[in-house]
Design a protein around this motif. Structure first.
Motif, short mmCIF file in Angstrom:
data_model
loop_
_atom_site.label_atom_id
_atom_site.label_comp_id
_atom_site.label_asym_id
_atom_site.label_seq_id
_atom_site.Cartn_x
_atom_site.Cartn_y
_atom_site.Cartn_z
N UNK A 48 0.82 -1.26 0.08
CA UNK A 48 0.09 0.12 0.18
C UNK A 48 0.78 1.21 0.09
N UNK A 49 0.74 2.07 -0.98
CA UNK A 49 1.43 3.51 -0.76
C UNK A 49 2.90 3.36 -1.02
N UNK A 50 3.47 2.10 -1.57
CA UNK A 50 4.71 2.05 -1.82
C UNK A 50 5.60 1.43 -0.58
N UNK A 51 4.75 1.02 0.31
CA UNK A 51 5.09 0.26 1.51
C UNK A 51 4.86 -1.21 1.40
N UNK A 52 5.67 -2.11 2.08
CA UNK A 52 5.30 -3.55 1.81
C UNK A 52 5.08 -3.89 3.42
N UNK A 53 3.91 -4.49 3.73
CA UNK A 53 3.69 -4.92 5.08
C UNK A 53 3.81 -6.48 5.19
N UNK A 54 4.43 -7.09 6.08
CA UNK A 54 4.64 -8.41 6.51
C UNK A 54 4.38 -8.74 7.82
N UNK A 55 4.14 -10.16 8.10
CA UNK A 55 4.08 -10.60 9.40
C UNK A 55 4.60 -11.89 9.42
N UNK A 56 5.42 -12.18 10.94
CA UNK A 56 5.96 -13.53 10.97
C UNK A 56 4.70 -14.67 11.04
N UNK A 57 5.16 -15.86 10.49
CA UNK A 57 4.05 -16.96 10.77
C UNK A 57 4.07 -17.28 12.42
N UNK A 58 3.12 -18.30 12.83
CA UNK A 58 3.05 -18.61 14.12
C UNK A 58 4.07 -18.65 14.91
N UNK A 59 4.17 -18.57 15.99
CA UNK A 59 5.55 -18.43 16.94
C UNK A 59 6.04 -17.13 17.45
N UNK A 60 5.66 -16.00 16.56
CA UNK A 60 5.88 -14.86 16.76
C UNK A 60 4.72 -13.96 17.69
N UNK A 61 5.19 -13.01 18.54
CA UNK A 61 4.15 -12.25 18.82
C UNK A 61 3.36 -11.42 17.92
N UNK A 62 2.38 -10.53 18.25
CA UNK A 62 1.54 -9.80 17.73
C UNK A 62 2.32 -8.68 16.73
N UNK B 34 -0.70 -6.65 22.17
CA UNK B 34 -0.74 -7.61 23.19
C UNK B 34 -2.58 -8.08 23.05
N UNK B 35 -2.84 -9.11 23.61
CA UNK B 35 -2.15 -10.36 23.63
C UNK B 35 -1.75 -11.12 22.79
N UNK B 36 -0.85 -11.95 22.84
CA UNK B 36 -0.10 -12.46 21.69
C UNK B 36 -1.04 -13.50 20.85
N UNK B 37 -1.24 -13.29 19.47
CA UNK B 37 -2.09 -14.29 18.91
C UNK B 37 -1.75 -15.64 18.81
N UNK B 38 -2.85 -16.40 18.39
CA UNK B 38 -2.53 -17.89 18.54
C UNK B 38 -2.00 -18.13 17.25
N UNK B 39 -2.07 -18.02 16.01
CA UNK B 39 -1.44 -18.31 14.81
C UNK B 39 -1.83 -17.34 13.70
N UNK B 40 -1.31 -16.34 13.52
CA UNK B 40 -1.19 -15.38 12.45
C UNK B 40 -0.62 -16.00 11.29
N UNK B 41 -1.51 -15.87 10.10
CA UNK B 41 -0.94 -16.31 8.83
C UNK B 41 -1.31 -15.61 7.76
N UNK B 42 -2.14 -14.54 7.68
CA UNK B 42 -2.19 -13.47 6.64
C UNK B 42 -2.50 -12.09 6.78
N UNK B 43 -2.49 -11.38 5.76
CA UNK B 43 -2.72 -10.01 5.99
C UNK B 43 -3.49 -9.53 4.64
#
Length: 321
Positions: free
Chosen positions: A47-61, A79-88
């Motif tokens: 979005x707007x020239x910026x790339x957004x990403x997140x780590x798979x499960x095991x990382x915090x939010x 917080x709190x820490x998510x259970x299993x983030x997989x998508x944006x």
């Protein structure tokens, strides 16, 4: 560990099929992630020239904001820490949807999406959180789609035998569970990510080997194309200019731009209404063909000469009398 095992098992049919698959679509390197904390890029939004990403499960939010050189210019954590983030998935400018939707054992009673702000800064936030419930039973999922015009969210389940597309209510409730509704089945099986195109009439789903473009709201597959070889490709995003970008797990990995095959680009163009054919007057039913003009001119000249002759005789007769 279970996630790794399932991932390797799911790769087997793709590895076999890739031996006879066509060459990958042309691609180029956007950049390499420079942040050592990005080790399992599992979702991608541009979005707007910026790339957004997140780590798979095991990382915090946590969401990473990366510029076009691969440098992390902002982070958002919560917080709190998510259970299993997989998508944006993209939200309105300055916000991104985070899909805490992973469920390898298909045991979660509900999943969660969060509306997270981002920017060129490090910030800790309390994002709005929404609970989603499947209409049948629990599913593993790694794909969250957001329609670019309505903002409606869609979750695509991950299943070797074919995924299912579930639609969330257009208006989400923070206080009560939001029941998902099945809108399509038998889409790409092991879908690891997806994205709408800006026109809102098409979306793309990827797995570890290729990607398929579908119509919306018909959910009909148009065509597939081979993706560049990646360690474990789990990210795909379409930016505001229709450019397709892909990412993969691993530290200091590349984000690449992929060129859609010309045949697929042509198939995605809006249909133009056929213009009615113009029929020449000579071909219209009941019309007569154009006739030559010279006979009428000749007849007019003869008539004019006859009138002049009569007038001349009358004039002479009057003078004689």
């Amino acid at each position: 560990m279970l996630d790794r095992v399932l991932g390797l098992v799911s790769l087997v049919p793709f590895a076999i099929g890739s031996m006879a698959a066509p060459a990958a679509a042309p691609s180029s390197v956007d950049f390499e992630f420079q942040d050592p904390a990005i080790v399992e890029s599992s979702g991608l939004v541009v979005q707007g020239g910026l790339f957004l990403t997140t780590n798979d499960s095991g990382d915090g939010g946590r969401v990473f904001v990366v510029d076009g050189t691969g440098r992390t210019v902002g982070t958002t954590s919560w917080e709190p820490e998510p259970e299993d983030v997989e998508a944006l998935a993209p939200a309105e400018p300055g916000f991104v949807w985070v899909g805490d939707i992973g469920d390898n054992s298909a045991a979660r009673e509900s999943v969660t999406v969060l509306r997270v702000p981002y920017g060129r800064t490090a910030q800790e936030v309390e994002p709005a959180s929404y609970t989603l419930v499947y209409p049948d039973h629990a599913h593993d999922a790694e794909t969250l789609l957001a329609h670019p015009r309505t903002g409606q969210l869609f979750v695509v389940s991950k299943n070797v035998f074919g995924g299912t597309v579930y639609a969330a209510p257009r208006t989400l409730s923070e206080s009560e569970p939001n029941r998902l509704r099945e809108v399509a089945d038998q889409v790409k099986g092991v879908a690891t990510d997806g994205s709408f195109f800006p026109d809102g009439r098409h979306y793309v789903l990827r797995d570890y080997v290729d990607a398929t473009v579908y119509t919306f709201p018909g959910h009909e597959p148009i065509d597939s194309f081979r993706l560049p070889a990646q360690r474990q490709g789990e990210g795909i995003a379409v930016d505001e200019r229709d450019a397709v970008h892909v990412s993969t797990e691993g530290q200091f990995t590349q984000v690449r731009s992929v060129q859609l095959p010309p045949k697929l680009q042509a198939a995605m163009q809006p249909e133009r209404p056929e213009q009615p054919a113009t029929t020449p007057p000579s071909e219209v039913e009941g019309a007569q063909a154009d006739e030559p003009v010279w006979p009428w001119l000749l007849l007019g000249a003869v008539g004019a000469g006859f009138v002049l002759l009569i007038l001349r005789k009358l004039t002479r007769h009057g003078a004689a009398s």
